[in-house]
Design a protein around this motif. Structure first.
Motif, PDB file in Angstrom:
ATOM      1  N   LEU A 163      41.562  35.612  48.783  1.00  0.00           N
ATOM      2  CA  LEU A 163      40.040  35.926  49.332  1.00  0.00           C
ATOM      3  C   LEU A 163      38.966  35.874  48.627  1.00  0.00           C
ATOM      4  CD1 LEU A 163      41.245  39.339  51.147  1.00  0.00           C
ATOM      5  CD2 LEU A 163      40.991  37.284  51.971  1.00  0.00           C
ATOM      6  N   LEU A 164      39.262  35.945  47.236  1.00  0.00           N
ATOM      7  CA  LEU A 164      38.232  35.863  46.305  1.00  0.00           C
ATOM      8  C   LEU A 164      37.971  34.175  46.143  1.00  0.00           C
ATOM      9  CD1 LEU A 164      36.342  36.859  43.975  1.00  0.00           C
ATOM     10  CD2 LEU A 164      38.012  36.813  42.317  1.00  0.00           C
ATOM     11  N   TYR A 167      35.783  33.085  49.283  1.00  0.00           N
ATOM     12  CA  TYR A 167      34.430  33.511  49.192  1.00  0.00           C
ATOM     13  C   TYR A 167      33.647  32.895  48.030  1.00  0.00           C
ATOM     14  CZ  TYR A 167      30.373  36.439  47.305  1.00  0.00           C
ATOM     15  OH  TYR A 167      29.428  36.833  47.051  1.00  0.00           O
ATOM     16  N   ARG A 171      30.632  30.191  48.898  1.00  0.00           N
ATOM     17  CA  ARG A 171      29.354  30.469  48.373  1.00  0.00           C
ATOM     18  C   ARG A 171      28.837  29.437  47.587  1.00  0.00           C
ATOM     19  NH1 ARG A 171      27.087  32.172  43.574  1.00  0.00           N
ATOM     20  NH2 ARG A 171      25.253  33.588  43.900  1.00  0.00           N
TER      21      ARG A 171
END
Length: 432
Positions: A163-164, A167, A171
């Motif tokens: 998940l990190l 993200y 970004r």
């Protein structure tokens, strides 16, 4: 100035596949930590597998060092971490590998597949390890703990880094997209600025040409008549004093009229100078030229000639000795100011050219009022060989100026020699 993506590409200063040296140092440090971790975990693995301890340590060091290539081959790093999961080593390798995989520019199906493989591998290994501990009596809990521990460990090991990474990757792509848009906008603004400068330069040149044309039309005709009358005055000064006096009066009148028109135009060009003197320092030179041209245009619109003055214009040429015939067809009516001014200037410049190049030639001026247009024609016969010429200078801009005027109003302008040896100037201008 916006830091563009191209600047980032050209600013690469790291070794091999790293964009910066800082990234290379960071990856090397992670690889060293991962290798040490796997090397230490290789000791119990060697005991469980029944191989020499040095072999287990070397195996752990080599497996952990794979983290060095995580930016170049993230899939390989994740596959190695999945492969050594049964050996219960590579915790840091797996976390960093999954994070790098999720943040990389890879298809989502590949990321999901490898993350699922890592989840299943961790789930199986944790389930088996917990079950063995329960059998040996190391853990004295209910049977529910085995699946709970397996699911919790596998999810905790797989979900956070994935998940990190997703993200951070999203970004990063967003920032690159914004950077590219900023670059595109900067290039578009630069292109617009260049085009605006080109249009401004074109407008300045057009206004300079228009001002020169206006000055030519105002001065050339009257000065030409002055020169013709002066030449006649010189010829008859002793033979016919009365005629000489009349020519002298005409020369004075022409000169005063030319000076009056010049003063009017220059006065308009200079108008507002006192009021705007404080702002003049901040106004670009190009704007001064545009303002001057606009002032000249206003002067022409306010006090410019009209078709009603054609007869007076022809009379001036007749007084200078030209044999000129004026004929008007159709019912006279009023037109837009720019149409009347252009028609007047065409006839004026054509008569001026006759004075310059065909002195003594008979000239015909025809003006036709039609339904939706106005037509004019000035035609002169061949000049007599014995006719005295004032030898007036010519700048070669008269015909060009007439054509520009007529074309600007959507009309048609034609000029050229006639079969009889004379010269004809014709123009048709739309009435609206």
């Amino acid at each position: 100035m916006t830091a563009t993506g191209e600047d980032h590409v050209t600013a690469r200063g790291g070794p091999w596949w790293w964009a910066r040296r800082r990234s290379a140092v960071f990856d090397v440090s992670l690889a060293v930590l991962s290798a040490l971790e796997c090397g230490l975990e290789g000791i119990p693995f060697a005991g469980d597998a029944g191989i020499p301890v040095p072999a287990g340590i070397v195996f752990g060091l080599l497996a952990g060092a794979v983290l060095l290539v995580r930016r170049r081959w993230p899939i390989a790093v994740v596959l190695v971490s999945i492969a050594i999961t049964p050996a219960q080593m590579g915790f840091l390798l797996g976390l960093v590998g999954l994070y790098t995989l999720a943040a990389a520019e890879l298809p989502r199906r590949i990321i999901a597949s490898l993350a699922g493989m890592s989840l299943v591998g961790t789930l199986i290994v944790t389930f088996v390890k917990t079950q063995q501990d329960m059998v040996r009596g190391d853990l004295d809990l209910g049977n529910w703990f085995v699946p709970f521990a397996a699911v919790t460990m596998s999810l905790g090991f797989t979900a956070p880094p994935v998940l990190l990474g997703l993200y951070v990757g999203a970004r990063r792509r967003l920032m690159e997209s914004l950077r590219e848009r900023a670059d595109s906008l900067e290039r578009e603004l630069q292109l617009l600025a260049e085009r605006a400068e080109e249009r401004a330069e074109w407008a300045r040149n057009e206004e300079r040409t228009r001002i020169a044309r206006e000055m030519h039309d105002v001065v050339a005709h009257r000065v030409s008549l002055m020169v013709v009358h002066a030449a006649a005055l010189q010829a008859v000064a002793r033979k016919d004093p009365e005629k000489a006096v009349r020519n002298a009066v005409l020369v004075g009148d022409m000169g005063r009229q030319a000076l009056t028109e010049l003063r009017e135009m220059l006065g308009v060009l200079r108008s507002g100078g006192g009021e705007r003197r404080e702002r003049a320092a901040s106004v670009p030179l190009a704007a001064v030229g545009v303002a001057a041209a606009a002032a000249a245009s206003r002067a022409e619109e306010d006090e410019g000639p009209c078709l009603a003055e054609i007869e007076e214009l022809v009379g001036q040429s007749a007084a200078a000795g030209m044999v000129v015939d004026l004929s008007v067809e159709g019912e006279a009516r009023s037109y837009a100011p720019e149409v009347e001014q252009t028609a007047y200037r065409v006839v004026q410049e054509a008569l001026t050219n006759v004075h310059k190049h065909a002195a003594g030639a008979k000239t015909y001026v025809r003006l036709a009022h039609r339904v939706s247009e106005i037509a004019m024609q000035v035609e002169n016969e061949p000049p007599e060989e014995a006719a005295s010429s004032a030898r007036l200078p010519s700048g070669g801009n008269g015909l060009v100026g007439m054509k520009e005027r007529v074309s600007a109003l959507g009309g048609v302008f034609v000029s050229g020699p006639t079969d009889a040896g004379g010269f004809r100037v014709s123009a048709v201008i739309p009435a609206s």
